[in-house]
Design a protein around this motif. Sequence first.
Motif, short mmCIF file in Angstrom:
data_model
loop_
_atom_site.label_atom_id
_atom_site.label_comp_id
_atom_site.label_asym_id
_atom_site.label_seq_id
_atom_site.Cartn_x
_atom_site.Cartn_y
_atom_site.Cartn_z
N LEU A 109 0.81 -1.07 -0.20
CA LEU A 109 -0.08 0.04 0.20
C LEU A 109 1.00 1.37 0.01
O LEU A 109 2.13 1.21 0.37
N THR A 305 3.05 -1.35 3.65
CA THR A 305 3.32 -0.16 2.99
C THR A 305 4.77 -0.42 2.38
O THR A 305 5.33 -1.06 2.74
N ASP A 321 -4.96 0.14 -5.77
CA ASP A 321 -5.19 1.53 -5.91
C ASP A 321 -4.38 2.40 -6.79
O ASP A 321 -3.88 3.40 -6.48
#
Length: 335
Positions: A109, A305, A321
């Motif tokens: 992410l 992350t 995303d």
Amino acid sequence: DPGLFMHKYAHFSPDTNARERIIHLSENFRSRGTILRAVNHVFTHALRGKRLEIDYDSDAALKPGLPTENATQREAALMAERILALKGTLVGEGESQRALSFRDMVILLRSASNRAGKIADMLQSRGIPVYSDADRQLFDVQEVSDMLTLLKVLDNPCQDELLLSALSAPPFDWSDMQKAALAMARQQHDEPLHQVFFRLAEQPGPCRDAMLLMDRWRFLSEHTQLDIFLRRLLRETGLYTLAGAKPQGALRRGNLRLLCERAAPDPQPQTLHGFLQRVTEARRQDTAKAAATLGASEDVVRIMTIHKSKGLEFPVVILPDLAHRFRLHSQGEML
């Protein structure tokens, strides 16, 4: 004067190269899609041009500027399908090949956010073991939360909700019928739940059994070094054993050991009440020590992350995303 605005709106061009160009600022980054649909429904019927001057058409309608929860769920479902399809397929390793396992896959992410938890929930619902450290702190994981609930009741048993929560969990494991009987006794005497519990503990029954255990542990907490008491409590309640029997048991046990470490002398021995106050303050400031991390042998899909993935290698990397826009206003010099 709204007429000035309407005049420009009528004469400016939607052409991207026009000198006098219309730019529709219809993306909304503050409200959920359900709210925007309601707003659009009202103004579509209220503003129809002509005498009202403004025509609330598709260009004027508000549009969600951020990915919706449904979009996140759909993307997570696609990731789950892809992970299940890839598991067991062959991947090169030196001069040989081996079957892909869950630990060979990672979801990266851009930043820590609540999306990590939603993705993890979706993957787990599809039977995929997953571990996320992107947005979880030590005191928020379930096994630590259960332990803290018991500790808070030992510190102050006059908290009705926490008392009932503790009685519902190991080592008490009260049934629904036992909790219902306690609630009915509370309604009959119109008094707080903890007072009913204390009164019923004066006679033989589950309330007395629970009270005797709590009194014993409360005595130990006052006469034993706190971190040693927590380890003993974990053994006697079975919470440590129960955590190890659940999926990702090594991680759950690691989280409980971290909790015990935080109760160690710092540098003076801590009291139970003082320790719980520090836990509350740490949660408020979000400075709690991160939950236990995984060993390389744990066969789970990681969610982390991009920043935390530096130096790590995975045969399969999933980047969700990617449709999200860049923050151009915060960029420095162009690379």
